[in-house]
Write a protein that holds these residues in place. Structure first.
Motif, mmCIF file in Angstrom:
data_model
loop_
_atom_site.group_PDB
_atom_site.id
_atom_site.type_symbol
_atom_site.label_atom_id
_atom_site.label_comp_id
_atom_site.label_asym_id
_atom_site.label_seq_id
_atom_site.Cartn_x
_atom_site.Cartn_y
_atom_site.Cartn_z
ATOM 1 N N ALA A 260 1.793 9.338 -5.699
ATOM 2 C CA ALA A 260 2.262 10.673 -5.303
ATOM 3 C C ALA A 260 3.340 11.172 -6.263
ATOM 4 C CB ALA A 260 2.789 10.650 -3.874
ATOM 5 N N ALA B 183 0.970 4.053 -2.937
ATOM 6 C CA ALA B 183 0.732 5.457 -2.588
ATOM 7 C C ALA B 183 1.915 6.325 -3.001
ATOM 8 C CB ALA B 183 0.473 5.585 -1.091
ATOM 9 N N ALA C 201 0.836 -1.208 0.000
ATOM 10 C CA ALA C 201 0.000 0.000 0.000
ATOM 11 C C ALA C 201 0.869 1.255 0.000
ATOM 12 C CB ALA C 201 -0.940 -0.021 1.199
ATOM 13 N N TRP C 202 1.950 1.240 0.764
ATOM 14 C CA TRP C 202 2.851 2.398 0.793
ATOM 15 C C TRP C 202 3.552 2.578 -0.560
ATOM 16 C CZ3 TRP C 202 2.811 6.358 3.809
ATOM 17 C CH2 TRP C 202 2.305 6.254 5.097
#
Length: 99
Positions: free
Chosen positions: A14, A10, A6-7
């Motif tokens: 970004a 993300a 998930a990081w």
């Protein structure tokens, strides 16, 4: 494991958003710089025409006259300059566009 994935997702999103924002910012700044350059060239042409009118008593009929006799230098590879003189006692119409 799911948290790490998930990081990463993300972070990738970004980075893409940041790249798009930077691209739009660069494009806008570039457009503004071109417009400011065209405005500066227009003012230089008009200033040279005013100087000619003050010295000789008439506005020049061509842009080339200003380049030859008043030291005006126009970067024709970057700008298209339209110089229209109506009469010797009327200021010329000057339009400058970036190429």
């Amino acid at each position: 494991m799911k948290r790490r994935r998930a990081w990463r997702v993300a972070g990738a999103i970004a980075a893409c958003v940041l790249a798009v924002v930077l691209w739009f910012t660069w494009d806008t700044a570039s457009d503004q710089t071109e417009a400011q350059g065209a405005l500066s060239v227009r003012h230089a042409v008009l200033d040279a025409a005013m100087q000619c009118a003050a010295v000789e008593g008439a506005y020049p009929s061509t842009l080339e006259y200003l380049e030859e006799h008043y030291g005006l230098i126009v970067n024709r590879s970057d700008y298209v300059v339209t110089y229209e003189a109506f009469a010797s006692n009327v200021p010329p119409s000057v339009e400058v566009r970036p190429r």
